[in-house]
Scaffold this active site. Structure first.
Site, PDB file in Angstrom:
ATOM      1  N   THR A   1       0.876  -1.187   0.000  1.00 49.67           N
ATOM      2  CA  THR A   1       0.000   0.000   0.000  1.00 49.67           C
ATOM      3  C   THR A   1       0.909   1.231   0.000  1.00 49.67           C
ATOM      4  O   THR A   1       1.339   1.679  -1.046  1.00 49.67           O
ATOM      5  CB  THR A   1      -0.971  -0.012   1.194  1.00 49.67           C
ATOM      6  OG1 THR A   1      -0.240  -0.258   2.400  1.00 49.67           O
ATOM      7  CG2 THR A   1      -2.032  -1.079   1.019  1.00 49.67           C
TER       8      THR A   1
ATOM      9  N   LYS B   1       4.036  -6.856   3.937  1.00 47.29           N
ATOM     10  CA  LYS B   1       3.775  -5.451   3.651  1.00 47.29           C
ATOM     11  C   LYS B   1       3.416  -4.781   4.971  1.00 47.29           C
ATOM     12  O   LYS B   1       2.907  -5.395   5.908  1.00 47.29           O
ATOM     13  CB  LYS B   1       2.667  -5.264   2.620  1.00 47.29           C
ATOM     14  CG  LYS B   1       1.256  -5.673   3.032  1.00 47.29           C
ATOM     15  CD  LYS B   1       0.494  -4.728   3.918  1.00 47.29           C
ATOM     16  CE  LYS B   1       0.441  -3.324   3.360  1.00 47.29           C
ATOM     17  NZ  LYS B   1      -0.215  -2.388   4.354  1.00 47.29           N
TER      18      LYS B   1
ATOM     19  N   THR C   1       0.076  -9.780  13.160  1.00 45.06           N
ATOM     20  CA  THR C   1       0.999  -8.890  12.461  1.00 45.06           C
ATOM     21  C   THR C   1       0.376  -8.339  11.211  1.00 45.06           C
ATOM     22  O   THR C   1      -0.443  -8.995  10.605  1.00 45.06           O
ATOM     23  CB  THR C   1       2.276  -9.652  12.085  1.00 45.06           C
ATOM     24  OG1 THR C   1       3.138  -8.790  11.390  1.00 45.06           O
ATOM     25  CG2 THR C   1       1.990 -10.842  11.241  1.00 45.06           C
TER      26      THR C   1
ATOM     27  N   ASN D   1       0.128  10.333   6.476  1.00 43.31           N
ATOM     28  CA  ASN D   1      -1.148   9.928   7.067  1.00 43.31           C
ATOM     29  C   ASN D   1      -2.183  11.036   7.100  1.00 43.31           C
ATOM     30  O   ASN D   1      -3.378  10.764   7.222  1.00 43.31           O
ATOM     31  CB  ASN D   1      -0.893   9.365   8.464  1.00 43.31           C
ATOM     32  CG  ASN D   1      -0.298   7.974   8.387  1.00 43.31           C
ATOM     33  OD1 ASN D   1      -0.993   7.017   8.076  1.00 43.31           O
ATOM     34  ND2 ASN D   1       0.994   7.867   8.633  1.00 43.31           N
TER      35      ASN D   1
END
Length: 387
Positions: free
Chosen positions: A147, A169, A180, A382
């Site tokens: 991503t 990833k 995880t 973000n």
């Protein structure tokens, strides 16, 4: 790391493509074993776990899987009944194309939360999938599950005649909790379900569960391992060692690529009462925004580590008078640091990898955890993630 055909496990094929989930990069990965595999998986403990997690948990109850489906750039979380139906439909579509029963596959999704799959695009993109399978290209698979990662993450090891490959990833929303981010392991080693489960979960606990980027546990965390046994039996000790090496290599790659990160932080806490205590203290340090920003700025403000240890107020056995704090080989507490020492500490904190060591001196247990610094880049990424 580029893999050759001779360096990948036998019996796996794949279909990797762009379905138009969000952009023009690959966003769909399907990896199939030619025979059913012994398998295990661990998943997020988030109360908002998505359908990919809940469905995959159920499908792994018999410890057998033959295929893995991954959709990137859309988490399919918090979409209610329609999200569950979409995830089930994706598996049914793949089942129709490949002949593998939907309950013999797991599915994983990662990306923006609260948005439905573009299901029409997926339906169209999966037509003829069964005829498009080619020998598994794990490099391409590692890229297809990305991503906001800037580099793909892959590691491999040889175990006797068998091979093991792991892909992962994740660069943000990472504070694993009994699971995880997204990571998948494939091997042609033959190993029993009970042994695989024991080795896999122990490995995850000491590697991915010791990783933190931003203290946020994802709704989609999934870790799955498939072993088809085509290469025959291997030493369980050798298998465990190889899996540990692969997992730790992937963890360090994630820490290095973390959103906005410029440095890796490795924290080791030893002489603790038990492993749980050592890990708790180490995580408190690596997760501290003040420690992270000090590392980012190479500010020799070592007192922030002492602060982070002090936050573990339930660990009443810890006595500050017995604690020793060091950065690399420079002891900062208890010490009286000179200006020369502080400059030395600044140089240590300017490295690409900053090692912090804490001895509690109350027991014999230890734990090592990994994380990264915190920079303006994390906010930049973000603050605009969903747009």
């Amino acid at each position: 790391m580029a893999l050759t055909i001779s360096s990948v496990p036998q019996g796996f094929s794949a279909f990797i493509t762009n379905l138009g989930i969000r952009d023009t990069t690959d966003d769909f990965v399907f990896i199939k074993s030619e025979i059913p595999c012994v398998a295990d998986g661990v998943f997020t403990q988030s109360l908002f776990a998505g359908p990919s997690v809940t469905i995959s948990r159920d499908n792994l109850k018999d410890s057998q899987v033959q295929g893995i489906v991954v959709i990137s750039k859309n988490a399919n979380v918090a979409n209610g009944a329609v999200g569950i139906a979409d995830a089930q439909e994706v598996l049914e579509l793949v089942a129709t194309e490949t002949g593998i029963a939907a309950h013999n596959m797991v599915i994983a999704s990662t990306g923006v939360i609260g948005r439905r799959y573009p299901i029409e695009k997926i339906r169209a993109g999966l037509l003829g999938l069964g005829k498009k399978l080619t020998p598994a290209d794990f490099n391409a698979a590692a890229r297809g599950i990305m991503t906001t990662d800037t580099v793909s993450k892959l590691a491999t090891r040889q175990i006797g005649n068998a091979k093991l490959v792991g892909i992962a990833k994740g660069v943000g929303m990472i504070e694993p909790n009994m699971a995880t981010l997204l990571t998948f392991f494939f091997t042609d080693a033959a190993i029993s379900a009970n042994s695989l489960r024991s080795i896999f979960r122990s490995t995850i606990d000491k590697t991915f569960n010791c990783l933190s980027v931003d203290t946020d546990t994802s709704t989609s965390d999934s870790a799955v391992i498939l072993a088809n046994g085509i290469a025959g039996e291997v030493s369980e000790a050798d298998f465990a060692s190889a899996l540990q090496e692969v997992a730790q290599e992937l963890v360090l790659k994630i820490a290095r690529d973390a959103e906005g990160a410029t440095k890796i932080i490795e924290v080791t806490v030893d002489s603790a009462i038990n492993y749980v205590q050592a890990k708790k203290v180490a995580k408190a340090i690596v997760n501290s925004p003040l420690v992270k920003t000090a590392v980012y700025g190479a500010d020799p403000n070592w007192g922030r580590v002492a602060m982070a240890i002090g936050k573990c107020e339930n660990e009443q056995q810890i006595n500050p008078e017995r604690v020793v704090i060091s950065f690399d080989d420079v002891k900062v507490y208890p010490s009286s640091l000179t200006n020369e020492n502080l400059e030395q500490l600044r140089q240590i904190m300017s490295k690409d990898k900053v090692d912090i060591h804490v001895s509690l001196n109350i027991g014999e247990a230890s734990a090592t955890v990994w994380g990264c610094d915190l920079s303006e880049g994390y906010i930049e990424i973000n603050g605009k993630y969903s747009t």
